[in-house]
Enzyme design. Structure first.
Site, mmCIF file in Angstrom:
data_model
loop_
_atom_site.group_PDB
_atom_site.id
_atom_site.type_symbol
_atom_site.label_atom_id
_atom_site.label_comp_id
_atom_site.label_asym_id
_atom_site.label_seq_id
_atom_site.Cartn_x
_atom_site.Cartn_y
_atom_site.Cartn_z
ATOM 1 N N SER A 91 -4.867 3.155 3.567
ATOM 2 C CA SER A 91 -4.992 2.408 2.312
ATOM 3 C C SER A 91 -5.108 0.914 2.610
ATOM 4 O O SER A 91 -5.916 0.204 2.006
ATOM 5 C CB SER A 91 -3.771 2.714 1.432
ATOM 6 O OG SER A 91 -3.892 2.100 0.189
ATOM 7 N N HIS A 106 7.072 -7.710 -1.762
ATOM 8 C CA HIS A 106 6.781 -7.051 -0.485
ATOM 9 C C HIS A 106 7.576 -7.720 0.648
ATOM 10 O O HIS A 106 7.341 -7.426 1.824
ATOM 11 C CB HIS A 106 5.301 -7.197 -0.123
ATOM 12 C CG HIS A 106 4.352 -6.432 -0.992
ATOM 13 N ND1 HIS A 106 4.564 -5.144 -1.384
ATOM 14 C CD2 HIS A 106 3.141 -6.790 -1.513
ATOM 15 C CE1 HIS A 106 3.533 -4.734 -2.124
ATOM 16 N NE2 HIS A 106 2.668 -5.711 -2.209
ATOM 17 N N LYS A 153 0.807 -1.230 0.000
ATOM 18 C CA LYS A 153 0.000 0.000 0.000
ATOM 19 C C LYS A 153 0.837 1.276 0.000
ATOM 20 O O LYS A 153 0.373 2.335 0.407
ATOM 21 C CB LYS A 153 -1.013 0.038 1.167
ATOM 22 C CG LYS A 153 -1.844 -1.207 1.333
ATOM 23 C CD LYS A 153 -2.324 -1.825 0.042
ATOM 24 C CE LYS A 153 -3.317 -0.985 -0.725
ATOM 25 N NZ LYS A 153 -3.604 -1.588 -2.062
HETATM 26 P P1 A3P Z 1 -5.107 4.690 -1.720
HETATM 27 O O1 A3P Z 1 -5.730 3.458 -1.151
HETATM 28 O O2 A3P Z 1 -4.676 5.655 -0.650
HETATM 29 O O3 A3P Z 1 -5.937 5.340 -2.773
HETATM 30 P P2 A3P Z 1 0.036 -0.411 -3.627
HETATM 31 O O4 A3P Z 1 0.169 -0.390 -5.103
HETATM 32 O O5 A3P Z 1 1.336 -0.455 -2.906
HETATM 33 O O6 A3P Z 1 -0.918 -1.477 -3.199
HETATM 34 O O7 A3P Z 1 -0.577 1.006 -3.184
HETATM 35 C C1 A3P Z 1 -1.928 1.307 -3.480
HETATM 36 C C2 A3P Z 1 -2.143 2.792 -3.293
HETATM 37 O O8 A3P Z 1 -1.514 3.501 -4.376
HETATM 38 C C3 A3P Z 1 -3.616 3.152 -3.325
HETATM 39 O O9 A3P Z 1 -3.741 4.258 -2.441
HETATM 40 C C4 A3P Z 1 -3.795 3.572 -4.779
HETATM 41 O O10 A3P Z 1 -4.906 4.380 -5.012
HETATM 42 C C5 A3P Z 1 -2.487 4.312 -5.004
HETATM 43 N N1 A3P Z 1 -2.165 4.475 -6.426
HETATM 44 C C6 A3P Z 1 -2.083 3.529 -7.379
HETATM 45 N N2 A3P Z 1 -1.819 4.084 -8.578
HETATM 46 C C7 A3P Z 1 -1.719 5.413 -8.382
HETATM 47 C C8 A3P Z 1 -1.490 6.544 -9.238
HETATM 48 N N3 A3P Z 1 -1.300 6.401 -10.544
HETATM 49 N N4 A3P Z 1 -1.478 7.776 -8.673
HETATM 50 C C9 A3P Z 1 -1.668 7.949 -7.352
HETATM 51 N N5 A3P Z 1 -1.907 6.921 -6.489
HETATM 52 C C10 A3P Z 1 -1.941 5.674 -7.000
#
Ligand code: A3P
Length: 284
Positions: free
Chosen positions: A127, A97, A42
């Site tokens: 998140s 991870h 996240k």
């Molecule tokens: P939120 O839940 O705060 O919206 P991971 O990829 O490590 O699982 O992280 C997921 C988080 O990255 C989520 O945050 C998601 O919305 C955000 N995310 C993914 N793509 C993104 C982008 N292009 N721009 C901004 N945030 C992004």
């Protein structure tokens, strides 16, 4: 609570993780050409994965629009990911991870390039709370307070955020390791893409850079079914409980934390992060 973790040496992992992580650690051969996305869950992992894919294709969106993100850069700690990797040609792209103490040992003697993306842990909690409620391979929190407590105890998927970051920070300063934050990506995506492409040794023309930026935006990824996780089968994720591309902002913790939670978090943070240099993290 229907679902639970796979516990390995006292650390909770999603049940999709290979059971014999220690064998993986000894046997997986990291190659010098590999490009590895590393993160605590996240923290912006998939944003970085997408960026790397688009830098590799010099902004051509064909690959990101035709192949699901977890096949372009599979998780090395899952059997499904390892199966995909077997057929990947160099340069291989993959994601992990894993806490550093479980990562394949051959990496530490290789020239493989790795990018560790980190994020304000308060936003990681928010998140994570929304995300792990939807995933069938982990314990699912019933409330934000419950998840908050699990997080502080390290009883969440891949263990303690504090241990994860301390572990991987040991790589800081190595030529083949890039440390970057979600907050930097957010504040100045253009400069971040330039940093990542330079690190990967890819020179982008202004048009190519613009195309990377266009396709890596929150909206573009949200609209791209190859990147928005809508194609994950219902047996793995309960899509009715939330979207992977949730908000994509910084500071959403302020909409979730009570004052008491924020103070409790700050206290633990100060204790666990004591001794690290000032100015290392944009959220401090
Ligand atoms: P939120 O839940 O705060 O919206 P991971 O990829 O490590 O699982 O992280 C997921 C988080 O990255 C989520 O945050 C998601 O919305 C955000 N995310 C993914 N793509 C993104 C982008 N292009 N721009 C901004 N945030 C992004």
């Amino acid at each position: 609570m229907a679902n639970d973790y796979l516990w390995i040496e006292g650390i909770p992992f999603p049940t999709s993780t290979v059971r014999d992580l220690r064998s993986l650690q000894d046997q997986f051969v990291v190659r010098d050409e590999d490009v590895i996305t590393l993160s605590y869950p996240k923290s912006g992992t998939n944003w970085m994965r997408e960026m790397i894919s688009l830098i590799h294709t010099k902004g051509d969106p064909t690959w990101v629009q035709s192949t699901v993100i977890w096949k372009r850069s599979p998780w090395v700690e899952t059997q499904a990911g390892l199966d995909i990797l077997e057929n990947q040609k160099d340069p291989r792209f993959y994601t992990s991870h894993l806490p550093i103490q479980f990562f394949p040992k051959s990496f530490f003697k290789s020239k493989a390039k790795s990018i560790y993306i980190m994020r304000n842990p308060k936003d990681v909690i928010v998140s994570g709370y929304h995300f792990w409620r939807t995933v069938k391979a982990t314990r699912n929190p019933d409330s934000f307070e419950e998840y908050f407590q699990w997080f502080l105890q390290g009883n969440v998927a891949f263990g303690s955020w504090f241990d994860h970051i301390h572990g991987w920070l040991q790589m800081k300063g190595k030529d083949n390791f890039l440390l970057i934050s979600y907050e930097e990506l957010h504040q100045d995506t253009r400069t971040s893409v330039e940093r990542v492409s330079q690190f990967l040794g890819v020179k982008l023309s202004p048009e190519e850079l613009n195309s990377v930026l266009k396709n890596v935006s929150f909206q573009a990824m949200k609209d791209n079914k190859m990147s928005n996780f809508s194609l994950v089968p219902d047996t793995i994720v309960d899509h009715s409980k939330g979207n992977f591309m949730r908000k994509g902002i910084t500071g959403d913790w302020k909409n979730h934390f009570t004052v008491a939670q924020s103070e409790a978090f700050d206290k633990v943070y100060r204790e666990k992060m004591a001794g690290l240099p000032q100015g290392l993290f944009p959220w401090d």
